[in-house]
Design a protein around this motif. Structure first.
Motif, PDB file in Angstrom:
ATOM      1  N   THR A 124       0.820  -1.210  -0.059  1.00 17.89           N
ATOM      2  CA  THR A 124      -0.087  -0.042  -0.117  1.00 17.89           C
ATOM      3  C   THR A 124       0.893   1.342  -0.026  1.00 17.89           C
ATOM      4  O   THR A 124       2.084   1.271   0.428  1.00 17.89           O
ATOM      5  CB  THR A 124      -0.918   0.051   1.307  1.00 17.89           C
ATOM      6  N   ARG A 125       0.126   2.514  -0.337  1.00 16.12           N
ATOM      7  CA  ARG A 125       0.842   3.511  -0.288  1.00 16.12           C
ATOM      8  C   ARG A 125       1.169   4.051   1.106  1.00 16.12           C
ATOM      9  O   ARG A 125       2.372   4.521   1.351  1.00 16.12           O
ATOM     10  CB  ARG A 125      -0.041   4.653  -0.835  1.00 16.12           C
ATOM     11  N   ASP A 126       0.466   3.698   2.025  1.00 15.37           N
ATOM     12  CA  ASP A 126       0.625   3.905   3.449  1.00 15.37           C
ATOM     13  C   ASP A 126       1.905   3.398   3.777  1.00 15.37           C
ATOM     14  O   ASP A 126       2.785   3.872   4.473  1.00 15.37           O
ATOM     15  CB  ASP A 126      -0.689   3.400   4.249  1.00 15.37           C
ATOM     16  N   PHE A 127       2.270   2.144   3.556  1.00 11.74           N
ATOM     17  CA  PHE A 127       3.426   1.367   3.991  1.00 11.74           C
ATOM     18  C   PHE A 127       4.501   2.065   3.280  1.00 11.74           C
ATOM     19  O   PHE A 127       5.537   2.206   3.966  1.00 11.74           O
ATOM     20  CB  PHE A 127       3.187  -0.352   3.480  1.00 11.74           C
ATOM     21  N   LEU A 128       4.407   2.099   1.696  1.00 14.93           N
ATOM     22  CA  LEU A 128       5.435   2.580   1.158  1.00 14.93           C
ATOM     23  C   LEU A 128       5.997   4.255   1.880  1.00 14.93           C
ATOM     24  O   LEU A 128       7.308   4.379   1.886  1.00 14.93           O
ATOM     25  CB  LEU A 128       5.341   3.025  -0.440  1.00 14.93           C
ATOM     26  N   THR A 129       4.961   4.936   2.003  1.00 15.64           N
ATOM     27  CA  THR A 129       5.425   6.272   3.045  1.00 15.64           C
ATOM     28  C   THR A 129       6.032   6.026   4.112  1.00 15.64           C
ATOM     29  O   THR A 129       6.973   6.723   4.319  1.00 15.64           O
ATOM     30  CB  THR A 129       3.948   7.088   3.088  1.00 15.64           C
ATOM     31  N   ARG A 130       5.397   5.100   4.825  1.00 15.29           N
ATOM     32  CA  ARG A 130       6.177   5.163   6.292  1.00 15.29           C
ATOM     33  C   ARG A 130       7.576   4.533   6.326  1.00 15.29           C
ATOM     34  O   ARG A 130       8.376   4.757   6.732  1.00 15.29           O
ATOM     35  CB  ARG A 130       5.334   4.115   7.143  1.00 15.29           C
ATOM     36  N   ILE A 131       7.691   3.525   5.475  1.00 11.60           N
ATOM     37  CA  ILE A 131       9.095   2.972   5.369  1.00 11.60           C
ATOM     38  C   ILE A 131      10.017   3.859   4.590  1.00 11.60           C
ATOM     39  O   ILE A 131      11.317   3.777   5.148  1.00 11.60           O
ATOM     40  CB  ILE A 131       9.108   1.502   4.554  1.00 11.60           C
ATOM     41  N   ASP A 132       9.701   4.704   3.850  1.00  3.94           N
ATOM     42  CA  ASP A 132      10.420   5.551   3.229  1.00  3.94           C
ATOM     43  C   ASP A 132      10.825   6.686   4.530  1.00  3.94           C
ATOM     44  O   ASP A 132      11.956   6.996   4.646  1.00  3.94           O
ATOM     45  CB  ASP A 132       9.511   6.451   2.268  1.00  3.94           C
ATOM     46  N   ASP A 133       9.912   6.953   5.057  1.00  4.60           N
ATOM     47  CA  ASP A 133      10.340   7.941   6.551  1.00  4.60           C
ATOM     48  C   ASP A 133      11.083   7.259   7.289  1.00  4.60           C
ATOM     49  O   ASP A 133      12.052   7.790   7.968  1.00  4.60           O
ATOM     50  CB  ASP A 133       8.904   8.487   7.140  1.00  4.60           C
ATOM     51  N   LEU A 134      10.769   5.931   7.571  1.00  4.18           N
ATOM     52  CA  LEU A 134      11.627   5.170   8.567  1.00  4.18           C
ATOM     53  C   LEU A 134      13.020   5.099   8.107  1.00  4.18           C
ATOM     54  O   LEU A 134      14.084   5.250   9.241  1.00  4.18           O
ATOM     55  CB  LEU A 134      10.901   3.847   8.638  1.00  4.18           C
ATOM     56  N   LEU A 135      13.421   4.966   6.775  1.00  3.92           N
ATOM     57  CA  LEU A 135      14.961   4.708   6.484  1.00  3.92           C
ATOM     58  C   LEU A 135      15.509   6.292   6.415  1.00  3.92           C
ATOM     59  O   LEU A 135      16.338   6.645   6.744  1.00  3.92           O
ATOM     60  CB  LEU A 135      14.844   4.175   4.945  1.00  3.92           C
ATOM     61  N   ALA A 136      14.733   7.218   6.095  1.00  4.27           N
ATOM     62  CA  ALA A 136      14.946   8.812   6.118  1.00  4.27           C
ATOM     63  C   ALA A 136      15.590   9.325   7.368  1.00  4.27           C
ATOM     64  O   ALA A 136      16.596   9.996   7.406  1.00  4.27           O
ATOM     65  CB  ALA A 136      14.059   9.545   5.424  1.00  4.27           C
ATOM     66  N   VAL A 137      15.024   8.692   8.655  1.00 10.30           N
ATOM     67  CA  VAL A 137      15.216   9.157   9.592  1.00 10.30           C
ATOM     68  C   VAL A 137      16.586   8.348  10.392  1.00 10.30           C
ATOM     69  O   VAL A 137      17.129   9.116  11.513  1.00 10.30           O
ATOM     70  CB  VAL A 137      14.336   8.908  10.927  1.00 10.30           C
ATOM     71  N   GLN A 138      16.910   7.455   9.742  1.00  8.75           N
ATOM     72  CA  GLN A 138      18.148   6.788  10.156  1.00  8.75           C
ATOM     73  C   GLN A 138      19.576   7.013   9.220  1.00  8.75           C
ATOM     74  O   GLN A 138      19.445   7.875   8.455  1.00  8.75           O
ATOM     75  CB  GLN A 138      18.078   5.140   9.948  1.00  8.75           C
ATOM     76  N   GLU A 139      20.618   6.427   9.814  1.00  7.36           N
ATOM     77  CA  GLU A 139      22.091   6.721   9.233  1.00  7.36           C
ATOM     78  C   GLU A 139      21.879   6.520   7.848  1.00  7.36           C
ATOM     79  O   GLU A 139      21.540   5.336   7.489  1.00  7.36           O
ATOM     80  CB  GLU A 139      22.792   5.748   9.824  1.00  7.36           C
TER      81      GLU A 139
END
Ligand SMILES: [Zn+2]
Length: 200
Positions: A124-139
């Motif tokens: 889903t779009r929701d998942f894709l948005t969230r995992i994008d955010d999740l990687l973006a906040v990490q190293e």
């Protein structure tokens, strides 16, 4: 932009490879039953498209479920698709990102298409948005892109310009190294190829 594509060797990720021509392709053997056929397909697709290719083997069969798993347990949620492997895209994106962050890549691309969201929450779009955010906040601040998320498989294949010769290498079956003809992966493949015939 230095991008790595998760290339399963199926129709969708193969078309995405042809469409975006990523700087690198990665196939992951995570313990799925058709890993051997997928790897053969993905490697040949990368050769045909002239794209650098790496295969990763990270056995996760013990936590698998559904048609693609040899070790499925009882007690799955009742509302999942028969091929559902728990948190598979999260796992694959994480593995590709862990490989990529050490090699100067900035983006992980996944070949999700519009219909995937109806079968799995991780499509889903929701998942894709969230995992994008999740990687973006990490190293490394990697990003996740799904350039075909708004397209059907037939639209994607048509738009991508991928040739029939390249598509001929792809593998779609979820439960075997030779197409069973009956699983959701094989059925979807037949439907998409019929749609393409009508479009042409
Ligand atoms: Zn099949």
């Amino acid at each position: 932009m230095n991008r790595v594509l998760l290339l399963s060797g199926g129709l969708d990720s193969t078309a995405v490879a042809a469409m975006v021509r990523p700087e690198h392709c990665v196939h992951v053997d995570y313990g799925q039953i058709p890993a051997e056929a997928e790897l053969r397909a993905a490697a040949q697709v990368a050769v045909d498209l002239g794209l650098p290719f790496t295969s990763l083997a990270v056995p996760a069969g013990q936590v698998g479920a559904g048609l693609m798993s040899a070790e499925a347990a009882d007690g799955l949620p009742v509302d999942v698709s028969p091929e559902w492997w728990p948190f598979r895209n999260q796992l694959l994106i994480t593995l590709a990102a862990a490989w990529a962050v050490q090699r100067g890549f900035e983006v992980v691309i996944i070949g999700t298409v519009a219909s995937d969201g109806a079968r799995h929450a991780d499509g889903t779009r929701d998942f894709l948005t969230r995992i994008d955010d999740l990687l973006a906040v990490q190293e490394g601040h990697l990003r996740v892109e799904a350039p075909a998320a708004g397209m059907s498989s037939a639209e994607l294949i048509t738009t991508s310009g991928v040739t029939d010769a390249v598509l001929g290498w792809t593998h779609s079956c979820h439960r075997a190294n030779f197409p069973c003809g009956a699983c959701p992966g094989c059925v979807k493949r037949q439907e998409v190829l019929q749609q393409l015939d009508r479009l042409r």
